[in-house]
Design an enzyme around this catalytic site. Structure first.
Site, mmCIF file in Angstrom:
data_model
loop_
_atom_site.group_PDB
_atom_site.id
_atom_site.type_symbol
_atom_site.label_atom_id
_atom_site.label_comp_id
_atom_site.label_asym_id
_atom_site.label_seq_id
_atom_site.Cartn_x
_atom_site.Cartn_y
_atom_site.Cartn_z
ATOM 1 N N CYS A 158 13.624 10.016 7.317
ATOM 2 C CA CYS A 158 13.480 9.534 8.697
ATOM 3 C C CYS A 158 14.789 9.631 9.457
ATOM 4 O O CYS A 158 14.807 9.892 10.647
ATOM 5 C CB CYS A 158 12.969 8.110 8.688
ATOM 6 S SG CYS A 158 13.964 7.051 7.655
ATOM 7 N N GLU B 274 -1.029 7.517 0.017
ATOM 8 C CA GLU B 274 -2.088 8.077 -0.840
ATOM 9 C C GLU B 274 -1.623 9.344 -1.554
ATOM 10 O O GLU B 274 -2.214 9.749 -2.543
ATOM 11 C CB GLU B 274 -3.368 8.342 -0.040
ATOM 12 C CG GLU B 274 -3.212 9.067 1.283
ATOM 13 C CD GLU B 274 -2.939 8.113 2.451
ATOM 14 O OE1 GLU B 274 -1.934 7.378 2.379
ATOM 15 O OE2 GLU B 274 -3.711 8.140 3.421
ATOM 16 N N GLY C 113 5.183 7.172 10.272
ATOM 17 C CA GLY C 113 5.296 7.903 11.532
ATOM 18 C C GLY C 113 5.122 6.989 12.740
ATOM 19 O O GLY C 113 4.475 5.938 12.672
ATOM 20 N N GLU D 227 9.913 15.176 15.906
ATOM 21 C CA GLU D 227 10.317 15.071 14.503
ATOM 22 C C GLU D 227 9.555 16.111 13.678
ATOM 23 O O GLU D 227 8.325 16.119 13.659
ATOM 24 C CB GLU D 227 9.998 13.664 13.994
ATOM 25 C CG GLU D 227 10.493 13.437 12.580
ATOM 26 C CD GLU D 227 10.131 12.052 12.049
ATOM 27 O OE1 GLU D 227 8.956 11.665 12.162
ATOM 28 O OE2 GLU D 227 11.018 11.385 11.514
ATOM 29 N N GLU E 222 9.383 0.576 10.782
ATOM 30 C CA GLU E 222 10.462 1.543 10.548
ATOM 31 C C GLU E 222 9.852 2.915 10.748
ATOM 32 O O GLU E 222 9.056 3.364 9.925
ATOM 33 C CB GLU E 222 11.005 1.427 9.118
ATOM 34 C CG GLU E 222 11.565 0.070 8.752
ATOM 35 C CD GLU E 222 12.863 -0.248 9.473
ATOM 36 O OE1 GLU E 222 13.494 0.663 10.032
ATOM 37 O OE2 GLU E 222 13.224 -1.432 9.489
ATOM 38 N N LYS F 216 0.845 -1.195 0.000
ATOM 39 C CA LYS F 216 0.000 0.000 0.000
ATOM 40 C C LYS F 216 0.880 1.245 0.000
ATOM 41 O O LYS F 216 1.501 1.599 1.005
ATOM 42 C CB LYS F 216 -0.906 0.041 1.233
ATOM 43 C CG LYS F 216 -2.007 1.076 1.033
ATOM 44 C CD LYS F 216 -2.514 1.711 2.298
ATOM 45 C CE LYS F 216 -1.791 2.931 2.728
ATOM 46 N NZ LYS F 216 -1.809 4.083 1.827
HETATM 47 P P1 NAD Z 1 2.345 8.148 7.993
HETATM 48 O O1 NAD Z 1 2.577 7.325 9.196
HETATM 49 O O2 NAD Z 1 1.324 9.203 8.051
HETATM 50 O O3 NAD Z 1 1.935 7.239 6.740
HETATM 51 C C1 NAD Z 1 2.714 6.160 6.303
HETATM 52 C C2 NAD Z 1 1.813 5.162 5.620
HETATM 53 O O4 NAD Z 1 0.904 4.663 6.581
HETATM 54 C C3 NAD Z 1 0.964 5.740 4.483
HETATM 55 O O5 NAD Z 1 0.878 4.784 3.454
HETATM 56 C C4 NAD Z 1 -0.384 5.922 5.151
HETATM 57 O O6 NAD Z 1 -1.457 5.844 4.245
HETATM 58 C C5 NAD Z 1 -0.418 4.747 6.094
HETATM 59 N N1 NAD Z 1 -1.315 4.915 7.243
HETATM 60 C C6 NAD Z 1 -1.719 6.064 7.848
HETATM 61 N N2 NAD Z 1 -2.565 5.792 8.859
HETATM 62 C C7 NAD Z 1 -2.691 4.443 8.908
HETATM 63 C C8 NAD Z 1 -3.429 3.552 9.737
HETATM 64 N N3 NAD Z 1 -4.185 3.989 10.744
HETATM 65 N N4 NAD Z 1 -3.340 2.230 9.506
HETATM 66 C C9 NAD Z 1 -2.563 1.746 8.515
HETATM 67 N N5 NAD Z 1 -1.853 2.546 7.674
HETATM 68 C C10 NAD Z 1 -1.903 3.876 7.880
HETATM 69 O O7 NAD Z 1 3.758 8.687 7.616
HETATM 70 P P2 NAD Z 1 4.106 9.645 6.397
HETATM 71 O O8 NAD Z 1 3.653 10.997 6.787
HETATM 72 O O9 NAD Z 1 3.639 9.066 5.126
HETATM 73 O O10 NAD Z 1 5.705 9.541 6.412
HETATM 74 C C11 NAD Z 1 6.463 10.259 7.277
HETATM 75 C C12 NAD Z 1 6.930 9.433 8.448
HETATM 76 O O11 NAD Z 1 7.566 8.236 8.003
HETATM 77 C C13 NAD Z 1 7.959 10.127 9.273
HETATM 78 O O12 NAD Z 1 7.636 10.022 10.639
HETATM 79 C C14 NAD Z 1 9.243 9.387 8.984
HETATM 80 O O13 NAD Z 1 10.187 9.448 9.996
HETATM 81 C C15 NAD Z 1 8.770 8.028 8.719
HETATM 82 N N6 NAD Z 1 9.722 7.277 7.896
HETATM 83 C C16 NAD Z 1 10.503 6.317 8.479
HETATM 84 C C17 NAD Z 1 11.440 5.611 7.731
HETATM 85 C C18 NAD Z 1 12.318 4.555 8.368
HETATM 86 O O14 NAD Z 1 12.906 3.773 7.644
HETATM 87 N N7 NAD Z 1 12.418 4.498 9.672
HETATM 88 C C19 NAD Z 1 11.563 5.873 6.366
HETATM 89 C C20 NAD Z 1 10.747 6.849 5.789
HETATM 90 C C21 NAD Z 1 9.829 7.543 6.577
#
Ligand code: NAD
Length: 506
Positions: A298, A192, A243, A399, A264, A189
């Protein structure tokens, strides 16, 4: 621009102008026909409409992956055949790298020089795991009996994989490559906000001949289709990058069938610069650590810890250099830093900048949107630096995920280590010094999964990636990433086939 845009979208499977998701080997619309507008972050224009998946679509994708693994031939596939498919996918990504990187820049906003790098990295990730598929994986054991005891690694089964928007295709590769190498069936997935390169990847997956249902690309909202994957009793593993708050809710949703889980998550990583460091190198990587991908990384070096005797000279030079970074449209070859991914994210970063000022930190540079027409249309924030911070400030602890660097100072090694570890996160960290013993001492004490000495950010498909503390659970990449998509089975073969006599035969 429109022509180039149309060209880039031409290879997506579309119906009535809507890019279709990929389930059970077929491209199709959402069950209720809904679609989401996808926006170019550099100018706010709608570039595409993408099928917005429903719970019914998630259920269909899960059923397809389940059938492919448990009933179809994939569950019994040979490692060498999986390796061939992954190598072919790597080759076709390389072949289409120019087009893919432009599509990524169009959707995510990051400069072409970054997306070109990401595409090469994604292809190499598939290639690395193609190689790993056929390498030895088990162990043998000398046990105190006439027994041949050994382990084999087997695929876990159906894997739900949820990825963020900051490296859309690369994150897809990090998830799919090890899972497929190990023989799992996947439902990926994408975010979006940035689904376009994953949908283009689906067309390449068809071209190279993966059996139907083995890879499904499910588009839609996280709380809807993402949650459905995390909660489903038919999904054996959930792998998530995003996140920390979302990670927590996914972990809760995954408890129903106690599925395997990899997370992650976020970070607030320290970049520690001692007074004896090579000055120009430390300046260069401090900039790269925070402003690469506009800070939407991240592992970004978002906290710069500078030894007090060096502080003023270092920050002065850093500000001079940050002010020279060329911010703009990712398609402009002069651009060094692109926009933030969305207007909502831009506003979140701005609210942190306001918080920093209100908390009493000194705004050394930036803190504003880009001026001019481009700045009005796109989600740009110029490189921003705060100094005179205190450890408990929100801008130091939380963050921000944008081009905002916070500077802290320390007197000695002990204080550097204490400050470096003083957040809930433990993803990454670096140290700059010409004293190699000191560098190793600091790294040893750093509670983080990814560390660097006299560099920042290099990431290798061959080496494990993941965090301590609230930055995650498990590791991706390298052999660790492969292992995370396998179950370990112990097999004991009796080498003396005769009754044990434990119960007497009366
Ligand atoms: P996010 O958590 O909002 O979304 C990530 C994914 O999760 C998206 O596909 C989103 O649609 C999905 N999602 C959102 N709510 C959900 C739920 N309730 N159930 C299941 N899936 C859900 O994060 P983002 O804003 O897309 O990305 C930024 C974050 O990602 C930052 O906090 C960053 O640090 C982290 N990140 C971590 C790594 C790593 O390797 N540690 C790498 C890249 C990004």
């Amino acid at each position: 621009m429109l022509t180039m845009q149309e060209d880039l979208l031409a290879d997506l499977r579309r119906e009535n102008g809507v890019a279709l998701m990929f389930v059970d080997g077929e491209f199709g619309p959402a069950s209720d026909g809904a679609a989401r507008e996808i926006v170019n972050p550099a100018n706010g224009e709608v570039i595409a409409r993408v099928a917005e998946g429903t719970i019914a679509d998630a259920d269909r994708a899960i059923a397809a992956a389940h059938a492919a693994f448990y009933k179809g031939p994939w569950g019994d596939s040979l490692a060498q055949d999986r390796a061939k498919l992954l190598n072919a996918l790597a080759a076709t990504i390389d072949e289409h790298a120019g087009e893919l990187s432009q599509l990524e820049t169009l959707n995510n906003g990051k400069p072409l020089r970054e997306t070109e790098y990401d595409m090469a990295d994604a292809a190499n990730c598939f290639r690395y795991y193609a190689g790993l598929a056929t390498k030895p994986h088990g162990q043998t054991f000398e046990v105190p009996a006439a027994s041949q005891s050994f382990t084999v690694r087997e695929p876990i089964g159906v894997c739900g994989q949820i990825i963020p928007w900051n490296y859309p295709l690369l994150m897809a590769a990090w998830k799919l490559a090890p899972a497929l190498a190990a023989g799992n069936a996947c439902i990926l997935k994408p975010s979006e906000l940035t689904p376009l390169t994953a949908l283009r990847l689906a067309t390449l997956i068809v071209d190279v001949g993966f059996p139907k249902g083995v890879v499904n690309i499910l588009t839609g909202a996280g709380p809807v289709v993402g949650h459905a994957l995390a909660a489903s009793a038919l999904v054996d593993k959930i792998a998530f990058t995003g996140g920390t708050k979302t990670g927590r809710s996914i972990m809760q949703a995954a408890t129903g069938n106690l599925k395997k889980i990899s997370l992650e998550l976020g970070g607030k990583s320290p970049n520690v610069v001692f007074a004896d460091a090579d000055f120009d190198t430390a300046i260069d990587y401090a900039l790269f650590g925070i402003y690469a991908n506009s800070g939407q990384v991240c592992s970004a070096g978002s906290r710069l810890l500078v030894q007090d005797s060096l502080h003023d000279r270092f920050v002065k030079r850093l500000v001079e250099r940050a002010n020279k970074i060329v911010v703009g449209d990712g398609f402009d070859p002069k651009t060094e830093m692109g926009p933030l991914v969305s207007r909502a994210h831009q506003e979140k970063v701005e609210s942190y900048i306001k918080t920093g000022i209100a908390e009493g930190a000194k705004l050394e540079c930036g803190g504003t949107r880009l001026e001019g027409d481009l700045g009005k249309r796109g989600n740009f924030i110029v490189p921003t630096i705060f100094s005179h911070t205190t450890p408990k400030m929100r801008i130091v602890q939380e963050e921000i995920f944008g081009p905002v660097l916070v500077v802290q100072t320390f007197a000695d090694e002990a204080e550097a280590i204490a400050l470096a570890n003083d957040t809930i996160y433990g993803l990454a960290g670096a140290v700059f010094t010409n004293d190699i013993a000191k560098a190793h001492r600091v790294i040893r004490k750093m509670r983080a999964g990814i560390t660097w000495i006299n560099t920042y950010h290099p990431t290798y498909n061959e080496a494990p990636w993941g965090g301590y503390k609230q930055s995650g659970i498990g590791r991706e990449l390298g052999t660790y990433g492969y292992d995370a998509y396998t179950e370990v089975k112990q097999i004991n073969v009796n080498l003396a086939v005769e009754p044990s006599g434990w119960f007497a035969d009366r």
